[in-house]
Write an enzyme that holds these catalytic residues in place. Structure first.
Site, mmCIF file in Angstrom:
data_model
loop_
_atom_site.group_PDB
_atom_site.id
_atom_site.type_symbol
_atom_site.label_atom_id
_atom_site.label_comp_id
_atom_site.label_asym_id
_atom_site.label_seq_id
_atom_site.Cartn_x
_atom_site.Cartn_y
_atom_site.Cartn_z
ATOM 1 C CB CYS A 103 -5.524 6.852 34.310
ATOM 2 S SG CYS A 103 -5.581 6.331 36.036
ATOM 3 C CG PHE A 105 -14.925 1.451 32.669
ATOM 4 C CD1 PHE A 105 -16.045 1.158 33.416
ATOM 5 C CD2 PHE A 105 -15.104 1.964 31.390
ATOM 6 C CE1 PHE A 105 -17.323 1.369 32.910
ATOM 7 C CE2 PHE A 105 -16.365 2.167 30.865
ATOM 8 C CZ PHE A 105 -17.489 1.872 31.630
ATOM 9 N NE ARG A 162 -23.974 -35.051 37.675
ATOM 10 C CZ ARG A 162 -25.045 -35.140 38.430
ATOM 11 N NH1 ARG A 162 -24.980 -35.674 39.650
ATOM 12 N NH2 ARG A 162 -26.212 -34.668 38.001
ATOM 13 C CG HIS A 194 -18.549 -28.313 35.864
ATOM 14 N ND1 HIS A 194 -17.538 -28.174 34.937
ATOM 15 C CD2 HIS A 194 -17.936 -28.597 37.051
ATOM 16 C CE1 HIS A 194 -16.376 -28.347 35.525
ATOM 17 N NE2 HIS A 194 -16.581 -28.619 36.799
ATOM 18 C CD GLU A 252 -4.805 -4.277 29.257
ATOM 19 O OE1 GLU A 252 -4.822 -3.050 28.989
ATOM 20 O OE2 GLU A 252 -4.037 -4.784 30.074
#
Length: 413
Positions: free
Chosen positions: A157, A189, A300, A371, A396
């Site tokens: 925190c 958050f 594919r 993809h 971070e």
């Protein structure tokens, strides 16, 4: 060495408990991107187990955890049986006693199974490390054992509604009254907010600036501690995120970690390792995305032939693989520098976090593009790696803050 032996015993227990394919069955990777390259035999051993655990316990469930926003407590406690609840925590309080490099190897492997959940486990580990490193013996032996088993979960925190990157300006106050601090303020958050049992809280016990900040442990159920509603996020949906609110919350002075005024230093020390860990999670997402893309190109077909016959896509895949290996080396170099407490460690950790989270997101995004329309469907895992890795460029310490730290290091030379 003792840490490796400690973990090896746990890995032996895992092998006896696992059924089905061999441990190496998950990693059908080409040798040029093999993440075991450069590791010693002990590291390869627990890396194999982490990959296998990710394949068995995490990957089959990650889509459900994401779509239903489930916090997979039981799975994480299984991971803790392997020592993954306190990977770089000392063994006398239940940790595995491994290095930051070892930790990076494990988080990269676990993140291939579910990046979001692994990221939470990395934050939990950071919290336990902070208590283990800066707490007194009573605090270490009180708080760390149930955290290492993940009987209890921890949250970090620091961030507030008005102080994100400018963390030293935080406003949550802790006024001493006798043998308690009375906390007032809120944190924003917070991963695990409302679900975690232990909150490692940075609060202001003194004047303005970083030297007025202290670190205290607040336990769930403390009167005056409450939580906001669970927020809806683009990714990281397997871990709840809430505001953590303190209203005349009385916390024993005995729960202060370190000395008064040492909190900001403790928070930053934790984040140095946390940045290596979160970058390693990005690496796992990128690694999985490269493998998924390779396999997709082989099956594919377009214009009457497999996409794997298209040289342009070959070159794209080659670029992704090259960046993946380079980023892995960068992270591991920074982890060793931090373990050795080298003078350049903070800058190298910042570089690794900045470059890896940016480039791994780009790798995942390119994988989605390759993809085609299928990549945008939630039936295909690649889109989840994209969503779960995006936030790593923000938390971070945002990547803009990483650039500040790197340039500051350069200018001071």
């Amino acid at each position: 060495a003792s840490g490796c032996l400690h973990l090896r015993a746990r890995l032996g227990h895992l092998r006896r408990g696992l059924r089905g394919p061999a441990l190496t069955g998950r990693r059908s990777v080409t040798s040029c991107i093999d993440p075991s390259m450069g590791l010693n035999e002990e590291q390869k051993e627990f890396q194999k187990v982490a990959f296998d655990f990710a394949a068995r316990e995490m990957a089959p469930n990650m889509a459900e955890w994401d779509q239903k926003e489930l916090f997979p407590v039981d799975m994480m406690r299984k991971a803790a049986l392997l020592g993954f609840g306190g990977i770089y925590v000392r063994t006398d309080v239940g940790g595995s006693g491994l290095s930051l490099l070892d930790t990076s190897v494990i988080f990269e492997a676990l993140a291939t199974g579910c990046t979001s959940t692994t990221a939470y486990i990395s934050i939990h580990n950071m919290c336990v490390w902070m208590i283990d490193s800066f707490g007194n013996e009573e605090q270490r032996h009180t708080f760390c054992p149930p955290l290492c088993t993940m009987e209890k979960f921890a949250s970090y925190c620091l961030t507030e509604p008005g102080s994100g990157s400018d963390a030293a300006s935080l406003l949550t106050s802790a006024k001493r009254q006798g043998d308690h601090y009375i906390l007032n303020g809120s944190k924003a958050f917070i991963s695990g907010g409302g679900e975690s049992d232990i909150y490692v809280v940075m609060c202001r016990t003194g004047g303005p600036g970083p030297k007025g900040i202290s670190c205290v442990v607040v336990e769930k159920g403390t009167p005056g501690l409450s939580f906001g509603k669970k927020v809806k996020k683009v990714g990281w949906n397997s871990q709840p995120t809430r505001a953590v609110i303190f209203e005349d919350c009385a916390v024993p002075v005995a729960n202060r970690i370190g000395n008064e005024g040492q909190g900001f230093l403790i928070a930053m020390k934790g984040l140095n390792g946390g940045r290596i860990n979160i970058a390693s999670c990005s690496l796992g997402a990128a690694h999985a995305s490269v493998i998924l893309t390779r396999d997709h190109l082989n099956v594919r077909k377009q214009f009457g032939e497999p996409l794997a016959s298209n040289q342009y896509l070959h070159f794209k895949l080659a670029d992704m693989a090259t960046r993946l290996v380079a980023l892995r080396l960068m992270i591991r170099n920074a982890a060793v520098a931090l373990q050795e407490e080298r003078e350049d460690a903070v800058a190298l950790c910042s570089m690794a976090k900045l470059f890896t989270t940016d480039e791994c997101f780009a790798i995942c995004n390119q994988a989605l593009q390759m993809h085609g329309g299928y990549g945008y469907l939630k039936d295909y895992a690649v889109q989840q790696y994209v969503r779960d890795s995006r936030v790593h460029q923000i938390l971070e310490g945002s990547n803009e803050v990483m650039r500040m730290l790197i340039s500051r290091s350069l200018m001071q030379e």
